[in-house]
Motif scaffolding. Sequence first.
Motif, short mmCIF file in Angstrom:
data_model
loop_
_atom_site.label_atom_id
_atom_site.label_comp_id
_atom_site.label_asym_id
_atom_site.label_seq_id
_atom_site.Cartn_x
_atom_site.Cartn_y
_atom_site.Cartn_z
N ASP A 237 0.84 -1.19 0.00
CA ASP A 237 0.00 0.00 0.00
C ASP A 237 0.88 1.25 0.00
O ASP A 237 1.77 1.38 0.85
CB ASP A 237 -0.89 0.00 1.24
N PRO A 238 0.68 2.19 -0.94
CA PRO A 238 1.52 3.38 -1.00
C PRO A 238 1.52 4.20 0.30
O PRO A 238 2.55 4.74 0.70
CB PRO A 238 0.92 4.18 -2.17
N GLY A 239 0.36 4.30 0.94
CA GLY A 239 0.29 5.04 2.19
C GLY A 239 1.11 4.38 3.29
O GLY A 239 1.81 5.06 4.06
N GLU A 240 1.02 3.07 3.40
CA GLU A 240 1.82 2.35 4.39
C GLU A 240 3.31 2.49 4.10
O GLU A 240 4.13 2.62 5.02
CB GLU A 240 1.42 0.88 4.42
N PHE A 241 3.65 2.47 2.82
CA PHE A 241 5.06 2.59 2.44
C PHE A 241 5.59 3.96 2.83
O PHE A 241 6.68 4.09 3.40
CB PHE A 241 5.21 2.34 0.94
N ARG A 242 4.81 4.99 2.54
CA ARG A 242 5.22 6.35 2.89
C ARG A 242 5.44 6.48 4.39
O ARG A 242 6.43 7.08 4.85
CB ARG A 242 4.14 7.34 2.42
N LEU A 243 4.52 5.93 5.19
CA LEU A 243 4.65 6.04 6.64
C LEU A 243 5.84 5.24 7.16
O LEU A 243 6.49 5.65 8.12
CB LEU A 243 3.37 5.58 7.32
N ALA A 244 6.11 4.08 6.55
CA ALA A 244 7.27 3.29 6.96
C ALA A 244 8.56 4.06 6.72
O ALA A 244 9.45 4.10 7.58
CB ALA A 244 7.29 1.95 6.22
N PRO B 1 -0.83 20.54 6.91
CA PRO B 1 -0.68 20.59 8.36
C PRO B 1 -1.40 19.51 9.15
O PRO B 1 -1.00 19.20 10.27
CB PRO B 1 -1.26 21.98 8.72
N ASP B 2 -2.44 18.91 8.59
CA ASP B 2 -3.22 17.92 9.33
C ASP B 2 -2.82 16.52 8.88
O ASP B 2 -3.30 16.00 7.88
CB ASP B 2 -4.72 18.15 9.10
N GLN B 3 -1.91 15.88 9.64
CA GLN B 3 -1.43 14.54 9.32
C GLN B 3 -1.32 13.72 10.61
O GLN B 3 -0.22 13.47 11.11
CB GLN B 3 -0.07 14.59 8.62
N PRO B 4 -2.44 13.30 11.17
CA PRO B 4 -2.38 12.55 12.42
C PRO B 4 -1.59 11.25 12.32
O PRO B 4 -0.96 10.82 13.28
CB PRO B 4 -3.85 12.29 12.76
N ASP B 5 -1.59 10.62 11.13
CA ASP B 5 -0.82 9.38 10.97
C ASP B 5 0.67 9.65 11.08
O ASP B 5 1.42 8.85 11.66
CB ASP B 5 -1.16 8.70 9.64
N ALA B 6 1.12 10.79 10.53
CA ALA B 6 2.53 11.13 10.64
C ALA B 6 2.90 11.51 12.07
O ALA B 6 3.95 11.10 12.59
CB ALA B 6 2.86 12.29 9.70
N GLU B 7 2.04 12.27 12.73
CA GLU B 7 2.31 12.64 14.12
C GLU B 7 2.40 11.41 15.01
O GLU B 7 3.16 11.39 15.99
CB GLU B 7 1.23 13.58 14.64
N ALA B 8 1.66 10.38 14.68
CA ALA B 8 1.61 9.18 15.52
C ALA B 8 2.93 8.42 15.55
O ALA B 8 3.16 7.63 16.47
CB ALA B 8 0.50 8.26 15.04
N VAL B 9 3.83 8.65 14.59
CA VAL B 9 5.09 7.91 14.58
C VAL B 9 6.14 8.58 15.46
O VAL B 9 7.22 8.02 15.68
CB VAL B 9 5.65 7.76 13.15
N THR B 10 5.87 9.79 15.98
CA THR B 10 6.87 10.52 16.75
C THR B 10 6.86 10.13 18.21
O THR B 10 5.88 9.61 18.73
CB THR B 10 6.66 12.03 16.63
N TRP B 11 7.96 10.43 18.89
CA TRP B 11 8.05 10.21 20.32
C TRP B 11 7.24 11.28 21.04
O TRP B 11 7.07 12.40 20.52
CB TRP B 11 9.50 10.29 20.77
N PRO B 12 6.73 10.98 22.25
CA PRO B 12 5.99 11.99 23.03
C PRO B 12 6.83 13.24 23.25
O PRO B 12 8.03 13.17 23.53
CB PRO B 12 5.71 11.27 24.36
#
Length: 221
Positions: A33-40, A64-75
């Motif tokens: 999936d392209p979206g999964e690849f981008r996030l990986a 600016p609104d990318q909750p999936d990208a924000e979710a990969v970051t550390w707190p």
Amino acid sequence: MTDAPDPAPGGQPRFAAVLSLPARQTDVPPGIDPGEFRLALLEDTYEVVAGLELVTSALVLDPPDQPDAEAVTWPGTPIVRESTLAGAFAALHALGAGAAALVAPDAPDLPPLLLGKLFRALGSAPSAACQADGATGPDGLVALAARLPLPEWLDTALQGVDLDTPDALARLRAAAPRPGLVPQGPAWHRLRTTADLRLLDPGLEGWENTRALLEGHPLNS
């Protein structure tokens, strides 16, 4: 990552921010999936940045609104919402950075040493770049580091240049008032097409999310 980043010139902290941008990837291996690849790719690149010693990691979002990208970051990771490199540098400076590196989101196996070389180059120059060396040759930048605030010439040049601009390094050097203001660190690759996958080294540590997603797909296809 440390709570007390090593000071940049002027005694301020260093930041390194991964850009989460619309994917330029034109194709991915069948069945992925392209979206999964981008996030990986993004998560692995972020892990490189977040693991740097004496540097504060950050994430730059456009759009600016990318909750999936924000979710990969550390707190606690600073999140910047900017659409230009100049704007991202300015936002990081407002967070207290005296120097910062902006990193492309598709360099999951980027050696931390290369970013360290860019920061060291800022001791004698206002900026430094790592050029992207893809399967078909040089194409844009993997990372750009700069002392902050940006000098006026660099701020102006970055209004029309991003890490995907094929001749970004040449444009920045042409905008500089004299030679030597944008030294180049060692080149590295970005993964923007399936042809670029052959540049991955299975024996190199890291890029775990990308590695898992590509399991069963030959890298030299």
